[in-house]
Design a protein around this motif. Structure first.
Motif, PDB file in Angstrom:
ATOM      1  N   LYS A   1       0.856  -1.185   0.000  1.00  0.00           N
ATOM      2  CA  LYS A   1       0.000   0.000   0.000  1.00  0.00           C
ATOM      3  C   LYS A   1       0.898   1.243   0.000  1.00  0.00           C
ATOM      4  O   LYS A   1       1.927   1.264   0.676  1.00  0.00           O
ATOM      5  CB  LYS A   1      -0.855   0.003   1.266  1.00  0.00           C
ATOM      6  N   ASN A   2       0.498   2.251  -0.739  1.00  0.00           N
ATOM      7  CA  ASN A   2       1.170   3.559  -0.706  1.00  0.00           C
ATOM      8  C   ASN A   2       2.616   3.532  -1.201  1.00  0.00           C
ATOM      9  O   ASN A   2       3.458   4.253  -0.692  1.00  0.00           O
ATOM     10  CB  ASN A   2       1.153   4.159   0.711  1.00  0.00           C
ATOM     11  N   ALA A   3       2.892   2.692  -2.186  1.00  0.00           N
ATOM     12  CA  ALA A   3       4.243   2.704  -2.743  1.00  0.00           C
ATOM     13  C   ALA A   3       4.404   3.933  -3.627  1.00  0.00           C
ATOM     14  O   ALA A   3       3.473   4.344  -4.305  1.00  0.00           O
ATOM     15  CB  ALA A   3       4.470   1.447  -3.561  1.00  0.00           C
ATOM     16  N   GLY A   4       5.568   4.536  -3.577  1.00  0.00           N
ATOM     17  CA  GLY A   4       5.854   5.670  -4.445  1.00  0.00           C
ATOM     18  C   GLY A   4       6.339   6.868  -3.671  1.00  0.00           C
ATOM     19  O   GLY A   4       6.815   6.735  -2.547  1.00  0.00           O
ATOM     20  N   GLU A   5       6.201   8.030  -4.287  1.00  0.00           N
ATOM     21  CA  GLU A   5       6.772   9.232  -3.706  1.00  0.00           C
ATOM     22  C   GLU A   5       5.779  10.366  -3.888  1.00  0.00           C
ATOM     23  O   GLU A   5       5.232  10.545  -4.974  1.00  0.00           O
ATOM     24  CB  GLU A   5       8.082   9.541  -4.465  1.00  0.00           C
ATOM     25  N   ILE A   6       5.519  11.112  -2.821  1.00  0.00           N
ATOM     26  CA  ILE A   6       4.609  12.263  -2.916  1.00  0.00           C
ATOM     27  C   ILE A   6       5.361  13.414  -3.562  1.00  0.00           C
ATOM     28  O   ILE A   6       6.499  13.707  -3.181  1.00  0.00           O
ATOM     29  CB  ILE A   6       4.101  12.667  -1.513  1.00  0.00           C
ATOM     30  N   GLU A   7       4.705  14.054  -4.521  1.00  0.00           N
ATOM     31  CA  GLU A   7       5.337  15.239  -5.123  1.00  0.00           C
ATOM     32  C   GLU A   7       5.194  16.414  -4.168  1.00  0.00           C
ATOM     33  O   GLU A   7       4.151  16.589  -3.550  1.00  0.00           O
ATOM     34  CB  GLU A   7       4.662  15.559  -6.460  1.00  0.00           C
ATOM     35  N   ASN A   8       6.213  17.205  -4.041  1.00  0.00           N
ATOM     36  CA  ASN A   8       6.233  18.329  -3.097  1.00  0.00           C
ATOM     37  C   ASN A   8       5.778  17.916  -1.695  1.00  0.00           C
ATOM     38  O   ASN A   8       4.785  18.426  -1.177  1.00  0.00           O
ATOM     39  CB  ASN A   8       5.339  19.484  -3.590  1.00  0.00           C
ATOM     40  N   PRO A   9       6.447  16.979  -1.096  1.00  0.00           N
ATOM     41  CA  PRO A   9       6.021  16.504   0.228  1.00  0.00           C
ATOM     42  C   PRO A   9       6.311  17.548   1.304  1.00  0.00           C
ATOM     43  O   PRO A   9       7.162  18.416   1.128  1.00  0.00           O
ATOM     44  CB  PRO A   9       6.906  15.266   0.446  1.00  0.00           C
ATOM     45  N   ASP A  10       5.601  17.432   2.419  1.00  0.00           N
ATOM     46  CA  ASP A  10       5.874  18.329   3.555  1.00  0.00           C
ATOM     47  C   ASP A  10       6.960  17.745   4.443  1.00  0.00           C
ATOM     48  O   ASP A  10       7.519  18.445   5.281  1.00  0.00           O
ATOM     49  CB  ASP A  10       4.591  18.523   4.366  1.00  0.00           C
ATOM     50  N   ALA A  11       7.206  16.464   4.294  1.00  0.00           N
ATOM     51  CA  ALA A  11       8.241  15.823   5.117  1.00  0.00           C
ATOM     52  C   ALA A  11       8.855  14.657   4.345  1.00  0.00           C
ATOM     53  O   ALA A  11       8.154  13.928   3.637  1.00  0.00           O
ATOM     54  CB  ALA A  11       7.638  15.308   6.424  1.00  0.00           C
ATOM     55  N   VAL A  12      10.165  14.524   4.500  1.00  0.00           N
ATOM     56  CA  VAL A  12      10.871  13.404   3.872  1.00  0.00           C
ATOM     57  C   VAL A  12      11.752  12.735   4.922  1.00  0.00           C
ATOM     58  O   VAL A  12      12.487  13.395   5.652  1.00  0.00           O
ATOM     59  CB  VAL A  12      11.794  13.895   2.723  1.00  0.00           C
ATOM     60  N   GLY A  13      11.674  11.427   5.017  1.00  0.00           N
ATOM     61  CA  GLY A  13      12.575  10.680   5.902  1.00  0.00           C
ATOM     62  C   GLY A  13      13.289   9.633   5.071  1.00  0.00           C
ATOM     63  O   GLY A  13      12.664   8.842   4.375  1.00  0.00           O
ATOM     64  N   ASP A  14      14.619   9.663   5.140  1.00  0.00           N
ATOM     65  CA  ASP A  14      15.419   8.816   4.263  1.00  0.00           C
ATOM     66  C   ASP A  14      16.438   8.096   5.149  1.00  0.00           C
ATOM     67  O   ASP A  14      17.347   8.728   5.664  1.00  0.00           O
ATOM     68  CB  ASP A  14      16.113   9.748   3.252  1.00  0.00           C
ATOM     69  N   VAL A  15      16.272   6.798   5.370  1.00  0.00           N
ATOM     70  CA  VAL A  15      17.203   6.087   6.261  1.00  0.00           C
ATOM     71  C   VAL A  15      17.709   4.800   5.612  1.00  0.00           C
ATOM     72  O   VAL A  15      17.118   4.299   4.661  1.00  0.00           O
ATOM     73  CB  VAL A  15      16.547   5.734   7.624  1.00  0.00           C
ATOM     74  N   GLY A  16      18.795   4.296   6.149  1.00  0.00           N
ATOM     75  CA  GLY A  16      19.400   3.069   5.628  1.00  0.00           C
ATOM     76  C   GLY A  16      20.203   3.370   4.370  1.00  0.00           C
ATOM     77  O   GLY A  16      20.269   4.512   3.909  1.00  0.00           O
TER      78      GLY A  16
END
Lengths: 386, 277
Positions: free
Chosen positions: B16-31
């Motif tokens: 569910k919810n695979a992908g990337e939001i355009e112009n997101p309000d928050a981004v978390g990038d780990v690993g």
């Protein structure tokens, strides 16, 4: 759903002919070959017939074959025995890409005061022959180098290594569990002192193996007890499985050339199509010197376990060198020894074929794989970099 | 072969919810791809209410990493930022009906990504457990991370720390340091134990407690797998239940009953027996 089984380096289906050869010994002929009565004693002759067939596969004499419980036992026996008879020598030389049956046994001996050298390989998985020459010393009790690698199928220069060792009088063992029955090998021409074989890699059942010990090689048993196997491996013979291994070796010997051509054609069809149709994929290992049934392909930006489980949904069985599928956090020691970048190791998939695979099965993988990889890459934060 | 729940398989095969939001309000990038797991989560947040209105993920990793990411995005949607921060890695694992213990680090990765995203939304620096000094170089795990995960999940051994964070699972050279950290944590504070079962219960107390455990501990898990349980009767120490929906046809039915019995024995009374009515 009938599985599409491309994991034959892990284990193979028992051949119907092998099962037929075994069944009487699980039913009416349950005797002990060591018994004095005819009912049991007659089985001794049967075991010797099977021994002759195993010997024939590798060009050995029957008395040079010892039945064991598996490839691992054969490997352990060879190394432990060589160390035992070496007159106090304490150095064991093997490779960084060995099967755990050899590698972990060498590490085990290292903890008991022995010294182990693990020879490096190059980026194609080929043994560093200079490192081999440099490692040899007067303290070397045994050199153990696999005949062919289980993960990549890369074949090692066993003849070349053996001739060096013969000159120096050092015992040479080779784990030929993946090679025997797949490629022609003849110990008459091969300067190797001991060779390990396993039943379940060549369509015999699990739980049966053999160790070839060249006449005149100093030897010490590993499993100690009764007089079976002429005092070289105690324990009542696993008669049915021995009969199965004999039959499996006979079948392998009879068809080895046709099968080798069939398997390499099938493997190449699969490999070429996957590498062509899946961008950012590459073959791991030396394609010039390789078992006919094995291919190891890395799909960059995707993780191997995810690929395996997506394939599993279609009944397709393969294996991966990724950390997640190994049960530990460490990805394949073989691919790491070859210096394959982690990004490619995580996405490595091994397909290993057998005589029972068909072109239709290969085509099914060819059809599914590109979309499957594309789909997983779409999920991946690295997918965009393609 | 990993023993994945149906829920894990479902979220792996149809995330569910695979992908990337355009112009997101928050981004978390780990690993990272080198470690074998990487997760990037993007959130849309309503600035007036601080409510997470949408969440998407991109994951490089195994089936349980993908399923954990999918679960995380489902869990955070509709929550306020403060509520979302309360989600623990155990909540993610529970949502999936559990993860094999060696795969718990996938749920921890999910929580890390969420924390990183919220820090990003608030314009804060990354929390210390993500930005501090590394203990495990192989898998880039900080001391703060080990402490936090150990305390939250009551972990007392290095193996457990490896299962939950991967730390110590590579070259192993940081194992002595992990041991030191664990010793430090638990010498001050004994690991919290599961709630102690009461000593002596009246029949009425026992019935109430059984109902409570079934309601709070057992039903949510069964329901997550599409099943349910109903309490039919309590006869002395026999707890008569009926399993509903998925559970009836489930070949693991025996195991489910056994699991319920174990839980009730743990939390109510050793003498209880669970039978199907």
């Amino acid at each position: 759903m009938k599985p599409i089984y491309f994991d034959n380096n892990a284990t193979t289906p028992v051949a119907p002919e092998v099962l037929d050869a075994m069944l009487p010994y699980l039913k009416e002929y349950y005797g002990n070959p060591s018994s004095m009565h005819t009912f049991g004693g007659q089985l001794h002759k049967k075991v010797e017939e099977a021994r002759a067939r195993v010997a024939e596969l590798i060009g050995a004499d029957p008395e040079e074959i010892i039945f064991t419980s598996c490839g691992t036992e054969s490997d352990n026996t060879a190394i432990a025995g060589a160390v035992e008879v070496s007159g106090g020598k304490r150095h064991i030389i093997t490779t960084r890409v060995e099967h755990p049956a050899v590698m972990n046994f060498a590490k085990h001996l290292s903890r008991k005061g022995y010294r182990s050298t693990f020879l490096p390989v190059d980026s194609l998985g080929r043994l560093d022959m200079k490192a081999f020459a440099d490692a040899l010393d007067d303290d070397t009790a045994i050199v153990s180098v696999m005949y062919a690698n289980n993960e990549t199928g890369v074949i090692f220069p066993v003849a070349e290594i053996g001739s060096v060792l013969r000159e120096r009088g050092i015992i040479f063992h080779s784990d030929a569990v993946q090679a025997a029955g797949k490629i022609l090998l003849n110990v008459k021409e091969l300067p190797v002192d001991m060779l390990s074989l396993s039943g379940h890699k060549i369509h015999a059942p699990k739980g049966i193996g053999a160790l070839y010990v060249r006449k005149g090689t100093r030897f010490y048993p590993y499993v100690i007890g009764g007089h079976q196997e002429r005092g070289r491996r105690a324990g009542t013979e696993n008669v049915a499985s021995i009969m199965g291994l004999g039959k499996a070796c006979e079948l392998a010997k009879a068809h080895i050339e046709n099968e080798s051509a069939y398997l390499s054609a099938l493997r190449d069809r699969l490999e070429n199509a996957l590498v062509k149709n899946c961008p950012d994929s590459r073959i791991n290992g030396d394609t010039e010197n390789r078992l006919p049934n094995t291919t190891n392909i890395s799909f960059e930006y995707v993780e191997g376990e995810a690929i395996l489980l997506r394939l599993d949904e279609h009944g397709i069985c393969a294996s991966s060198g990724s950390a997640c599928s190994s049960g530990s956090l460490e990805p394949s020691h073989v691919l790491r020894a070859m210096g394959v970048p982690f990004t490619l190791i995580h996405g490595s998939i091994r397909f290993s074929l057998s005589r029972y695979n068909t072109e239709a099965e290969v085509d099914k993988v060819i059809e599914l794989m590109p979309a499957l990889i594309k789909d997983l890459r779409a999920l991946s934060p690295f997918g965009k970099k393609i | 072969m990993w023993d994945y729940t149906n829920k894990v398989k479902e979220h792996f095969l149809n995330p569910k919810n695979a992908g990337e939001i355009e112009n997101p309000d928050a981004v978390g990038d780990v690993g990272s791809i080198v470690c074998g797991d990487a997760l990037k989560i993007t959130l849309s947040i309503d600035k007036d209410t601080n409510t997470i209105t949408d969440a998407k993920f991109q994951t490089f990793g195994c089936a349980s990493a993908i399923a954990s990411s999918s679960a995380l995005t489902e869990l955070v949607k509709g929550k306020t930022v403060d509520e979302a921060l309360k989600i623990t890695n155990q909540d993610i694992a529970d949502y999936l009906g559990g993860l094999p213990k060696e795969k718990m680090h996938c749920s921890v990765l999910g929580r890390e990504a969420l924390e990183a995203a919220i820090a990003n939304y608030r314009g804060e620096a990354l929390p210390l457990e993500l930005a501090g000094k590394l203990v495990c170089q192989c898998f880039a795990v900080t001391e703060e991370m080990i402490r936090k995960v150990a305390i939250e999940n009551h972990l007392t051994t290095v193996e457990e720390i490896t299962d939950y964070t991967k730390a110590g699972g590579g070259c192993g050279s940081c194992i002595p340091e992990i041991e030191k950290i664990l010793k430090d944590i638990w010498s001050v504070k004994a690991p919290e134990e599961t709630p102690k079962k009461p000593k002596k219960l009246t029949n009425l107390q026992k019935i109430a407690l059984i109902q409570d455990v079934l309601e709070k501990e057992i039903r949510p898990k069964l329901q997550a797998d599409g099943g349910d349980i109903e309490l039919i009767d309590i006869d002395g120490n026999s707890v008569v239940v009926a399993l509903r929906a998925m559970c009836v046809s489930c070949p693991m039915g025996g195991v489910t009953l056994k699991g319920i019995e174990d839980k009730l024995r743990e939390l109510v009374s050793e003498e209880l027996k669970v039978v199907e009515g």
